[in-house]
Scaffold this motif. Structure first.
Motif, PDB file in Angstrom:
ATOM      1  N   HIS A 132       0.823  -1.211   0.000  1.00  0.00           N
ATOM      2  CA  HIS A 132       0.000   0.000   0.000  1.00  0.00           C
ATOM      3  C   HIS A 132       0.857   1.261   0.000  1.00  0.00           C
ATOM      4  N   GLY A 133       2.097   1.100  -0.396  1.00  0.00           N
ATOM      5  CA  GLY A 133       2.996   2.228  -0.510  1.00  0.00           C
ATOM      6  C   GLY A 133       3.794   2.473   0.761  1.00  0.00           C
ATOM      7  N   GLY A 134       4.839   3.262   0.636  1.00  0.00           N
ATOM      8  CA  GLY A 134       5.652   3.602   1.784  1.00  0.00           C
ATOM      9  C   GLY A 134       6.933   4.288   1.367  1.00  0.00           C
ATOM     10  N   GLU A 135       7.648   4.810   2.355  1.00  0.00           N
ATOM     11  CA  GLU A 135       8.897   5.519   2.108  1.00  0.00           C
ATOM     12  C   GLU A 135      10.053   4.538   2.165  1.00  0.00           C
ATOM     13  N   LEU A 136      10.743   4.368   1.036  1.00  0.00           N
ATOM     14  CA  LEU A 136      11.851   3.418   0.965  1.00  0.00           C
ATOM     15  C   LEU A 136      13.079   3.947   1.704  1.00  0.00           C
TER      16      LEU A 136
END
Length: 309
Positions: A94-98
Motif C-alpha cells: 500500500h505504498g511507503g517511504e523506501l
C-alpha cells in the motif's frame, strides 16, 4: 507550485537530480516534488542490482541513497513499472517511504501529494497473468510476474472518486497518433498496422472511468502528447514520457495554481509547451523530438512486433 515528472529512470537518479536543478534555475522557483512513471529500479545495493535488475548495464545509483551517502533533495514519488526491485517493494503493498524522500505509492489506489489528488496503477498488462493470483517475488521468475497488474488492481483504481492526475506505467490504448509518437514507436519495433493496439485496454478503461485532467505514463520510451474529449465536455490530456536518457522527452514539468495546471513544458529550459488556451497534441512535443521522429518513421526493415519496455 512546480512539479517535475520523469520517464523510466532505470537507475539514473543522479541525472534526474541534475535535471531538476536545471529546471529550478530556468523557472526561478523550487520543484515541490518529482513524480516518476515507473521502471525506477530502487535497488538498495550494487549486489541487488546485479542479481535482480533486468537492465544490468544501467547504474545502481539508488544504493547511495539507501546507504545514506546521498540524500534526495526533493520528494520523489513513484509508481511501479515492470522492471523494479519487487522483492523489496512487496514490503509496501500500500505504498511507503523506501528511504527519506523516496516514496513508492503502491500497487493501485489514490494518494494526495502537496494537495494534488493522484490515482495510480503500477505495472503493465499481461493477458496470461491478469486473472491469476500474484505470487511472492522471491526470484527472477516470480519477480517478473510481479510487474503485471491484476484485475483487483484495476478495480482498486477504478474505485477512486476523483483525481487530478492518473499516474500509470503503460500507455492506455487509444492514444497513439500519427506523427511523433507513432514514428518513434515504429523505430522501436511496432509495425504501422499495430498502432491502434499500442497500450492496454485496462488502463484505457481506468481513464474512461475517472476522466482525469491529466494522465502521465511511460514504458514505451516514446514521448507523446494526446487529448481525449468526453461527452460531458471534459478533456483528458495524456503525456507519455521517454526514458530518462535525455530531458527533451524524458523530463516534463507542470505549473500548478489552486488545483489546476496553468502551464507545462518538456525538458529543463523552463519554456512552456502548453497553456490552458492551447490544444494538447503531438505538436506539443519538442521540435527536436518531432524531427527525430520524422527521420525514424520509415525503417528499412520490420523488426519484432513489440518492445519490452
Amino acid at each position: 507550485m512546480l512539479v517535475a515528472v520523469v520517464g523510466d529512470v532505470h537507475g539514473r537518479f543522479f541525472r534526474v537530480e541534475e535535471w531538476v536543478d536545471a529546471l529550478e534555475r530556468a523557472r526561478g522557483e523550487e520543484v515541490a516534488f518529482v513524480l516518476a512513471v515507473g521502471d525506477v529500479e530502487t535497488f538498495s545495493t550494487p549486489d541487488d542490482h546485479r542479481r535482480k535488475s533486468t537492465k544490468r548495464h544501467m547504474p545502481a545509483e539508488f544504493a547511495e541513497y539507501a546507504r545514506g551517502e546521498r540524500k534526495m533533495r526533493r520528494e520523489f514519488v513513484f509508481v511501479g513499472g515492470n522492471n523494479e526491485d519487487f522483492e523489496d517493494l512487496e514490503r509496501y503493498p500500500h505504498g511507503g517511504e523506501l528511504v527519506p524522500g523516496v516514496r513508492y505509492l503502491g500497487r493501485a489506489g489514490e494518494a494526495t501529494v502537496h494537495g494534488i489528488r493522484i490515482a495510480f496503477l503500477s505495472g503493465i498488462y499481461a493477458p496470461t497473468r491478469f486473472e491469476r493470483p500474484r505470487l511472492p517475488a522471491t526470484g527472477p521468475e516470480t519477480s517478473k510476474q510481479a510487474g503485471y497488474f491484476r484485475q483487483n488492481d484495476v478495480d482498486a483504481v477504478k474505485a477512486v472518486a476523483a483525481a487530478d492526475i492518473l499516474l500509470i506505467h503503460e500507455w492506455p490504448r487509444g492514444v497513439a497518433g500519427r506523427e511523433s509518437a507513432v514514428a518513434r514507436a515504429c523505430a522501436r519495433g511496432i509495425r504501422p498496422r499495430h498502432w491502434p493496439q499500442v497500450g492496454n485496454p485496462y488502463a484505457a478503461s481506468v481513464v474512461t472511468r475517472l476522466k482525469p485532467p491529466w494522465v502521465l505514463c511511460g514504458h514505451l520510451h516514446v514521448p507523446h502528447a494526446a487529448s481525449l474529449r468526453w461527452d460531458d465536455g471534459k478533456i483528458t490530456r495524456v503525456a507519455c514520457l521517454d526514458q530518462a536518457s535525455r530531458p527533451d522527452g524524458g523530463f516534463f514539468w507542470m505549473d500548478w495554481d489552486h488545483g489546476a495546471v496553468r502551464a507545462v513544458g518538456w525538458g529543463t529550459s523552463g519554456q512552456s509547451s502548453w497553456r490552458p488556451t492551447q490544444a494538447w497534441d503531438e505538436r506539443q512535443t519538442s521540435s527536436k523530438i518531432r524531427a527525430d521522429s520524422s527521420r525514424a518513421s520509415h525503417p528499412s526493415h520490420e523488426p519484432p512486433d513489440k518492445p519490452n519496455g
